[in-house]
Motif scaffolding. Structure first.
Motif, PDB file in Angstrom:
ATOM      1  N   PHE A 111      -5.581  -2.744  -2.679  1.00  0.00           N
ATOM      2  CA  PHE A 111      -5.348  -1.362  -2.252  1.00  0.00           C
ATOM      3  C   PHE A 111      -5.816  -0.361  -3.308  1.00  0.00           C
ATOM      4  O   PHE A 111      -6.379   0.684  -2.987  1.00  0.00           O
ATOM      5  N   ASN A 135      -5.641   6.416  -5.157  1.00  0.00           N
ATOM      6  CA  ASN A 135      -4.825   5.301  -4.663  1.00  0.00           C
ATOM      7  C   ASN A 135      -3.642   5.011  -5.575  1.00  0.00           C
ATOM      8  O   ASN A 135      -2.520   4.787  -5.113  1.00  0.00           O
ATOM      9  N   SER A 137      -1.054   7.713  -5.294  1.00  0.00           N
ATOM     10  CA  SER A 137      -0.313   7.694  -4.032  1.00  0.00           C
ATOM     11  C   SER A 137       0.887   6.743  -4.117  1.00  0.00           C
ATOM     12  O   SER A 137       1.815   6.838  -3.315  1.00  0.00           O
ATOM     13  N   ASN A 168       0.839  -1.197   0.000  1.00  0.00           N
ATOM     14  CA  ASN A 168       0.000   0.000   0.000  1.00  0.00           C
ATOM     15  C   ASN A 168       0.873   1.244   0.000  1.00  0.00           C
ATOM     16  O   ASN A 168       2.105   1.142  -0.127  1.00  0.00           O
ATOM     17  N   ASP A 169       0.229   2.395   0.165  1.00  0.00           N
ATOM     18  CA  ASP A 169       0.969   3.656   0.101  1.00  0.00           C
ATOM     19  C   ASP A 169       1.877   3.872   1.307  1.00  0.00           C
ATOM     20  O   ASP A 169       2.732   4.757   1.287  1.00  0.00           O
TER      21      ASP A 169
END
Length: 337
Positions: free
Chosen positions: A319, A328, A331, A299-300
């Protein structure tokens, strides 16, 4: 016919084009086989030039008074490295053909080897094209599984992913019926307007061929890379999931274009996936030279850890699609706006 001037000009053209192609293969593409092939052709070409006695041809050169010297011809900017490669392949082929024809009357010993070189140049062009079609950017590899393929309209989500920064998109849908899978793949292929964003099918070589995908991703229990290459051809991108250095080296040796390593973190997408430590990812990155893509629970907040471990890219699924897709994706790419 002033064959000496024609021979001199085309010897220069061919020499320049071959050197350009070698430098591109060596410094830009970093492709050992192409470099070796070009050097072999250059070596054989030099043997031919000895028969033509190049120093004796130079005296016929009239560069300053050449009526075709105008800079208005063939000065268009090359739109890409690929365009420059193809232009120089064509230039070398044309020069070889002209030298082959001219030497039929000037020196019959030169014509047969020039013909052989010309046909090898055709093969070289084919090899360049195959490599270029397998060139990809692994930085952000998005997996679209059946859940999200059903939730989002393909004609909306695929362009959005591409615009937001996805560089590769994989369709992974084990439970989807074959006919639906092919239809979905064809829709993805049509929706991808940017050829730089590569479309990969998970596991299924037949589906990849049917929908015109750019490549296939294989697991450890799937068909080998060697067999897959025989089926899909030299132009296809082949990725392999690996979990150990030994598997990674074997996949690379067999001709894999990239390696997927994971799950790096616990993942909602594949709850049964065994989590591999970052040390395994680092070891595989250090032991191989093909791009390595980290996958699983990314994820970020944690993706930079994967890149710092040496991975060329990250692979994400849930994600990206849970929430604001555009936000998303951006990011993970540092895109703003």
């Amino acid at each position: 016919m002033s064959w000496e001037r024609i021979a001199d000009v085309n010897l220069n053209r061919m020499s320049e084009s071959l050197k350009f192609l070698e430098d591109i293969a060596r410094f830009t593409l970093r492709h050992r086989t192409l470099v070796s092939d070009i050097r072999t052709i250059r070596r054989d070409f030099l043997d031919v030039t000895k028969k033509l006695s190049v120093p004796s041809l130079v005296k016929y050169r009239e560069s300053r008074t050449d009526i075709g010297r105008s800079n208005r011809f063939d000065v268009g900017a090359r739109s890409s490295v690929q365009a420059a490669i193809l232009a120089n392949c064509a230039r070398a082929q044309q020069a070889a053909r002209i030298l082959e024809e001219v030497s039929k009357s000037a020196d019959k010993q030169v014509s047969p080897p020039m013909k052989r070189i010309r046909f090898r140049l055709y093969d070289l062009e084919k090899a360049f094209i195959a490599h270029l079609q397998r060139t990809f950017d692994p930085r952000l590899y998005v997996i679209l599984d059946e859940r999200y393929a059903s939730r989002y309209r393909i004609e909306y989500i695929i362009p959005l992913l591409a615009r937001s920064g996805a560089t590769m998109i994989q369709l992974r849908a084990q439970a989807m019926p074959d006919r639906t899978l092919v239809r979905t793949g064809v829709r993805i292929r049509r929706a991808l307007a940017n050829p730089a964003v590569k479309f990969i099918i998970n596991n299924r070589l037949d589906i990849a061929l049917a929908c015109g995908a750019d490549g296939v991703h294989l697991g450890q229990r799937d068909i080998s890379v060697v067999k897959a290459r025989q089926i899909v051809g030299e132009h296809a991108i082949l990725g392999v999931s690996v979990h150990t250095v030994q598997q990674a080296r074997r996949a690379q040796r067999q001709g894999a274009d990239y390696l997927g390593v994971g799950a790096v973190f616990a993942t909602k997408t594949k709850t049964d996936a065994r989590v591999r430590s970052l040390s395994v990812l680092k070891a595989i990155c250090a032991a191989t030279h093909v791009p390595v893509i980290g996958i699983g629970g990314i994820n970020d907040k944690n993706y930079r850890t994967i890149l710092k471990a040496g991975a060329a890219g990250i692979s994400v699924c849930s994600f990206v699609f849970e929430g604001n897709v555009r936000k998303n994706v951006r990011s993970l790419t540092q895109k703003r706006g």
